[in-house]
Design an enzyme around this catalytic site. Sequence first.
Site, PDB file in Angstrom:
ATOM      1  CB  SER A 115      -1.067   0.099   1.296  1.00  0.00           C
ATOM      2  OG  SER A 115      -1.865   1.158   1.028  1.00  0.00           O
ATOM      3  CG  HIS A 116       0.060   3.546   3.238  1.00  0.00           C
ATOM      4  ND1 HIS A 116      -0.817   2.744   3.327  1.00  0.00           N
ATOM      5  CD2 HIS A 116       0.652   3.706   4.456  1.00  0.00           C
ATOM      6  CE1 HIS A 116      -1.003   2.255   4.653  1.00  0.00           C
ATOM      7  NE2 HIS A 116       0.239   2.764   5.258  1.00  0.00           N
ATOM      8  CG  ASP A 279      -2.741   3.997  -1.383  1.00  0.00           C
ATOM      9  OD1 ASP A 279      -3.447   4.145  -2.359  1.00  0.00           O
ATOM     10  OD2 ASP A 279      -2.503   3.134  -0.662  1.00  0.00           O
ATOM     11  CG  ASP A 281      -2.904  -0.469  -2.518  1.00  0.00           C
ATOM     12  OD1 ASP A 281      -2.602   0.801  -2.050  1.00  0.00           O
ATOM     13  OD2 ASP A 281      -3.749  -1.229  -2.113  1.00  0.00           O
ATOM     14  CG  ASP A 283      -5.908   0.864  -1.051  1.00  0.00           C
ATOM     15  OD1 ASP A 283      -5.083   1.768  -1.088  1.00  0.00           O
ATOM     16  OD2 ASP A 283      -6.007  -0.118  -0.374  1.00  0.00           O
ATOM     17  NE  ARG A 284      -4.024   4.651   3.078  1.00  0.00           N
ATOM     18  CZ  ARG A 284      -3.499   4.409   4.217  1.00  0.00           C
ATOM     19  NH1 ARG A 284      -2.717   5.499   4.506  1.00  0.00           N
ATOM     20  NH2 ARG A 284      -3.567   3.332   5.148  1.00  0.00           N
ATOM     21  CE  LYS A 378      -7.747   2.078   2.021  1.00  0.00           C
ATOM     22  NZ  LYS A 378      -7.458   1.360   3.475  1.00  0.00           N
TER      23      LYS A 378
HETATM   24  C1  G1P Z   1      -3.793   1.710   8.096  1.00  0.00           C
HETATM   25  C2  G1P Z   1      -5.070   2.522   8.273  1.00  0.00           C
HETATM   26  C3  G1P Z   1      -6.400   1.765   8.084  1.00  0.00           C
HETATM   27  C4  G1P Z   1      -6.529   1.136   6.655  1.00  0.00           C
HETATM   28  C5  G1P Z   1      -5.124   0.324   6.552  1.00  0.00           C
HETATM   29  C6  G1P Z   1      -4.687   0.060   5.146  1.00  0.00           C
HETATM   30  O1  G1P Z   1      -3.933   0.745   8.989  1.00  0.00           O
HETATM   31  O2  G1P Z   1      -5.268   3.317   9.741  1.00  0.00           O
HETATM   32  O3  G1P Z   1      -7.491   2.675   8.373  1.00  0.00           O
HETATM   33  O4  G1P Z   1      -7.665   0.364   6.657  1.00  0.00           O
HETATM   34  O5  G1P Z   1      -3.867   1.107   7.040  1.00  0.00           O
HETATM   35  O6  G1P Z   1      -4.947   0.826   4.305  1.00  0.00           O
HETATM   36  P1  G1P Z   1      -2.975   0.766  10.515  1.00  0.00           P
HETATM   37  O7  G1P Z   1      -1.830   0.858  10.121  1.00  0.00           O
HETATM   38  O8  G1P Z   1      -3.835   1.750  11.076  1.00  0.00           O
HETATM   39  O9  G1P Z   1      -3.199  -0.767  11.022  1.00  0.00           O
HETATM   40 ZN    ZN Z   2      -3.484   1.358  -0.054  1.00  0.00          ZN
END
Ligand code: G1P
Ligand code: ZN
Length: 545
Positions: A115-116, A279, A281, A283-284, A378
């Site tokens: 992801s990010h 982000d 991938d 989804d954000r 998302k």
């Molecule tokens: C974080 C975000 C959460 C999201 C997840 C995946 O998780 O807070 O809302 O669903 O990334 O993108 P966390 O690192 O807080 O467990």
């Molecule tokens: Zn992501």
Amino acid sequence: MPMAIKTVSTTPFDDQKPGTSGLRKQVPTFQTPHYLENFIQSTFNSLDDYQGKTLVLGGDGRYYNRKAIQIILKMAAANGVGKTLVGQGGILSTPAASCLIRQYHAFGGIILSASHNPGGPEGDFGVKYNVANGGPAPEKVTSAIFEQTKSISEYKIAEAADIDLDSLGPTQVGDMAVEVIDAVADYAKLMEKLFDFDKIRQLLESDFTMCMDSLHAVTGPYAKAIFEQTLGAKAGTVTNGEPLEDFGGGHPDPNLVYAHELVETMFCENAPDFGAASDGDGDRNMILGNNFFVNPSDSLALIAANATLVPGYQDGLSGIARSMPTSQAADRVAEKLGIDCYETPTGWKFFGNLLDANKITICGEESFGTGSNHVREKDGLWAVLFWLNILAERQQSVEDIVVAHWQTYGRNFYSRHDYEGIDSAQANQLMAGLRSQLQTLPGQPLGDYTVAYADDFSYTDPIDSSISQNQGIRIGFTDGSRMVFRLSGTGTQGATLRLYLESYEPDESKHQLDPQVALKPLIVLADQVAQIKTLTGRDQPTVIT
Ligand code: G1P
Ligand code: ZN
């Protein structure tokens, strides 16, 4: 000639428990011999009834994506998968993968992404397994995978050549059919069904200005195809639109700190009318107006309040859901619409059952995540298109729309403070310290507030009655303000403490306050109750949203 399958002996790794969003580790960990293979075989071992069926496979293009895809294809073939649809170049955004799983009735999908989190040889890598509804595997599935990882002794892999990931069309890995598909086309068609593309095109072809920063991550090709090629946005609207294996050295997280290039573009004289980022991938989403930041919690509420302006949602919403730490702005919209608002633990997987049962149409998280029943993830570009559709209909600025929303519903001041990369032992001590106060806090005065409740959030899924405990410590006050403490489940180094703060302000004359100022008394109290500075040794959070 029958397919040659190699059975390889292996021993378990003790750290393959999926977190908030799949298994995430640093690249060198995934490159450890058998590490990826163990997790993939454990996933197949935990499933039944997938033989001969279709799998979707792709990733966000980060370092190790292509290599991992070749390995997974051979393992899928050896484990009896019938057909695998793989995104061209190994690319699939998370929402596009969800769309494909649903559209082609796949039994599931494997999405390679952290992801990010940053990428590159020393960055992070990740594997997410999605189920047949297109959504992240629910806890019973991830637990079953984890159980398999603890006792795995061998894995199966086909002895076959790598495929050409860049050429579209059918091919074969052992006995398994493979089709390399256009990563964008089906997803773009789905977007066209949901939104008023003609209206948005009119807006984008006018003197309206927009900047979409793809942060060198997966949305580049999607954003260029949709905004520039289909909707008539000016060339160059999409910036950093080439997916790079290390995201250009950046941190592909669309927030005010990591998307600083976009922030600089949007917070200056003559800034564009609209700015957005997504982000790693896809989804954000982060939404910005001319010199204006839209808090993701407000964005969720506003999307819900304006949903009937958008063709795909013109018949109204069945309900709304938000994760527990997300601000209660969406609850106010639900109340006004006379629909239910559900509060789920952090993580998209908790929305799946509610969406499948049509209890909700729209859902979101404070962490720059918004989505709907169109897929089961998302969806960053969906949120950007939703905003464009609203802007095209309302012909007002982003700021005017948000301020008008606050006037109608009151403003939920909201902020998240992240303390990234802190010592795990200290983070656990901090959470234990909070837990030890839960019994005595309710009813107590704290600064100018009185504690109404203090608990560790537990959720019972309304559809399958499964229970998820220890989902974050909540301290709520009698005036409706609250603070929430959780440890991240997606980080790979040390621990990350997330502090979520919220207060409600009905008085319009106070809506222009800076949230950090409005929330100051709560920020001070949070430190007092949790001893954040003392225990983390940090004076300030690393990221403030
Ligand atoms: C974080 C975000 C959460 C999201 C997840 C995946 O998780 O807070 O809302 O669903 O990334 O993108 P966390 O690192 O807080 O467990
Ligand atoms: Zn992501």
